[in-house]
Design a protein around this motif. Sequence first.
Motif, PDB file in Angstrom:
ATOM      1  N   GLY A  96       0.806  -1.216   0.000  1.00 23.83           N
ATOM      2  CA  GLY A  96       0.000   0.000   0.000  1.00 23.83           C
ATOM      3  C   GLY A  96       0.838   1.265   0.000  1.00 23.83           C
ATOM      4  N   VAL A  97       1.880   1.270   0.818  1.00 19.19           N
ATOM      5  CA  VAL A  97       2.754   2.446   0.874  1.00 19.19           C
ATOM      6  C   VAL A  97       3.487   2.626  -0.449  1.00 19.19           C
ATOM      7  N   PHE A  98       3.943   1.522  -1.050  1.00 20.93           N
ATOM      8  CA  PHE A  98       4.625   1.623  -2.339  1.00 20.93           C
ATOM      9  C   PHE A  98       3.696   2.193  -3.410  1.00 20.93           C
ATOM     10  N   CYS A  99       2.463   1.725  -3.443  1.00 16.47           N
ATOM     11  CA  CYS A  99       1.492   2.245  -4.418  1.00 16.47           C
ATOM     12  C   CYS A  99       1.219   3.730  -4.179  1.00 16.47           C
ATOM     13  N   ALA A 100       1.125   4.130  -2.906  1.00 15.97           N
ATOM     14  CA  ALA A 100       0.888   5.542  -2.590  1.00 15.97           C
ATOM     15  C   ALA A 100       2.048   6.405  -3.067  1.00 15.97           C
ATOM     16  N   ILE A 101       3.278   5.908  -2.921  1.00 13.45           N
ATOM     17  CA  ILE A 101       4.456   6.657  -3.381  1.00 13.45           C
ATOM     18  C   ILE A 101       4.429   6.803  -4.901  1.00 13.45           C
ATOM     19  N   VAL A 102       4.065   5.733  -5.593  1.00 16.07           N
ATOM     20  CA  VAL A 102       3.997   5.791  -7.063  1.00 16.07           C
ATOM     21  C   VAL A 102       2.944   6.792  -7.514  1.00 16.07           C
ATOM     22  N   VAL A 103       1.767   6.763  -6.888  1.00 16.49           N
ATOM     23  CA  VAL A 103       0.704   7.712  -7.237  1.00 16.49           C
ATOM     24  C   VAL A 103       1.158   9.143  -6.972  1.00 16.49           C
ATOM     25  N   PHE A 104       1.809   9.368  -5.840  1.00 18.39           N
ATOM     26  CA  PHE A 104       2.292  10.705  -5.497  1.00 18.39           C
ATOM     27  C   PHE A 104       3.298  11.198  -6.547  1.00 18.39           C
ATOM     28  N   GLU A 105       4.197  10.320  -6.961  1.00 21.08           N
ATOM     29  CA  GLU A 105       5.188  10.698  -7.967  1.00 21.08           C
ATOM     30  C   GLU A 105       4.525  11.035  -9.299  1.00 21.08           C
TER      31      GLU A 105
END
Length: 563
Positions: free
Chosen positions: A234-243
């Motif tokens: 979940g955190v990895f996906c959130a980082i990708v979306v933020f980027e």
Amino acid sequence: MDAHGATEPATARGVAAWMGQWWPLPVLAVAALLLAFAFPNPTPQYDEFYHLLAARSLLHEGDLTINEGARPYTRAWLFTYAVAGSQHLLGETHAAARLPSAVSHAALVTLLFWWVRRRVSAIAAALAALLLLVSLHPLHYAATVRFYSPHALAVFLTGVAAFEVVAALREHGVRAIRRWLPWSMLALASFGLAVHLQATTLIAGVALALWVGGCAVRWWARQPTLVRLRWAIGVFCAIVVFEVVMRGVGGWAFVARHYHTPRDWAAQDAGDWAFYHRQFAAWYGWAWYGLPLLALLAWRKQKTVTAFALVMAAVPLALHSALSPKADRYVLHVLPFLFVLVGMGVAGVVEGGRSFLKGSRERATLSPGWRRWGGGLAALAVGVALLYAGYRTPGLTRSVQLIAGAEVNNPFARSDWSSAAASLSPLLREADATVTSAGLKSLYYLGRLDVTVSRQGVRLAKRDSRLPTLRAEPIADPTSVRALRGRHETGVVLIEDEHWRHPAFVTDAVADCLEAEFRPVPVDPAWRLRVFQWGLDARPAMTDKPEGPVGPTPQVSHALPNG
């Protein structure tokens, strides 16, 4: 006895107990307000006029336009609305315009005391609040019509609310929604306000994210493997979306442009990593150099609060030191967290000494009277030591000196446009053009602005930054000055002493042109202004002044004060 009769005494006892514990809150609030208004600021500083003029326009015209035909000034518009509301209620005075900043400072002092008292101790809270109450930089901005005091309050409130969210989750779990949800909503609202007031809030947001992330990692490490895997994905996906979002909206380009573009007024400090170290060392001496030891003492007292305050102070200072724009106002929100560490560290020393003395008195074979005398003398020695430490702290003593009326190195000792406007009004009415080095002040005091003579203004206009809010032609070279004189039969030029022969404002070439080709107007040296004219009668702006050079001739410093 009925229900009301049973509850009233209990309620009264509860109120009395609360007042007995928290009575310093109203005292600190009133003291902070009084000190903010006692701090000398008779003449507004340059950037204050953005909000003063926008508030005036809002009250009279219903918009935020600060010059006729120009675009509205929308930076920190909520603060401008607060200034306009204060002036609507209390009158269009400078004191009324300062009220939002002063109230924010008072709220910050009381909030700091309340939170440190809640989480640490009364002694630590009192020391930290007193430091914030009388320190030069917080008082400086509490006395100005600028948004830095509200911003510092919003950042500290965001941090406190986030801390309380994490504490509630740790102590009561996710299901105790009533304990953490209100704090979460408060954190989001105050962070949104802080971002609205100042873009540099993102740096404080990085510090807060690191602290919250560290707490989350500690929680994550104690979870079962499957739960840890889900959270990691979940955190990895959130980082990708933020980027993706940041790249899509040009967020990283904005960050690079805003945080790495040197400002003309601070270009000499752009690559100076030790800038803030020297600032804090000069103003807060022993507290700054002794901060590692004080933080260690604070750690022994309360580890979680110490870690939180360290992150919220150290990370923004480190990031701001690496970025190009540097000024004390950009790190004003760091001071409350530093003072929390100092207050906790000194409180640890005081409380440790008190415990030692108490044990010594119990072991000593002395009469009760001599024990009381010994305790009183020890308390007096601690009080004298604290007062001496305050006396040796320029950031505290300078505030006292300025409030007492000292004028040496007064940060508010600026050009007196109010007096100049009253005396120069006959000359200005006859002038076809008004040329000044401080366009906002010309608008506020003279009611007109045709041309600004400023090298920095030309650069800002090329970047399409804040100059369009003035709608005034900027010039910065002798050729432009001569061309202006050719277009207008008469005109008046007003230059502030701190702008005279300054590379970002009135350069040496322009100053030489004005002295050689324009007629000087004798003025009162107290105005800190140099006045020239062309095509008008050579009448003096003041009477009974001996002939001589125009204005005072102090040494010109090329380092403008912060603010």
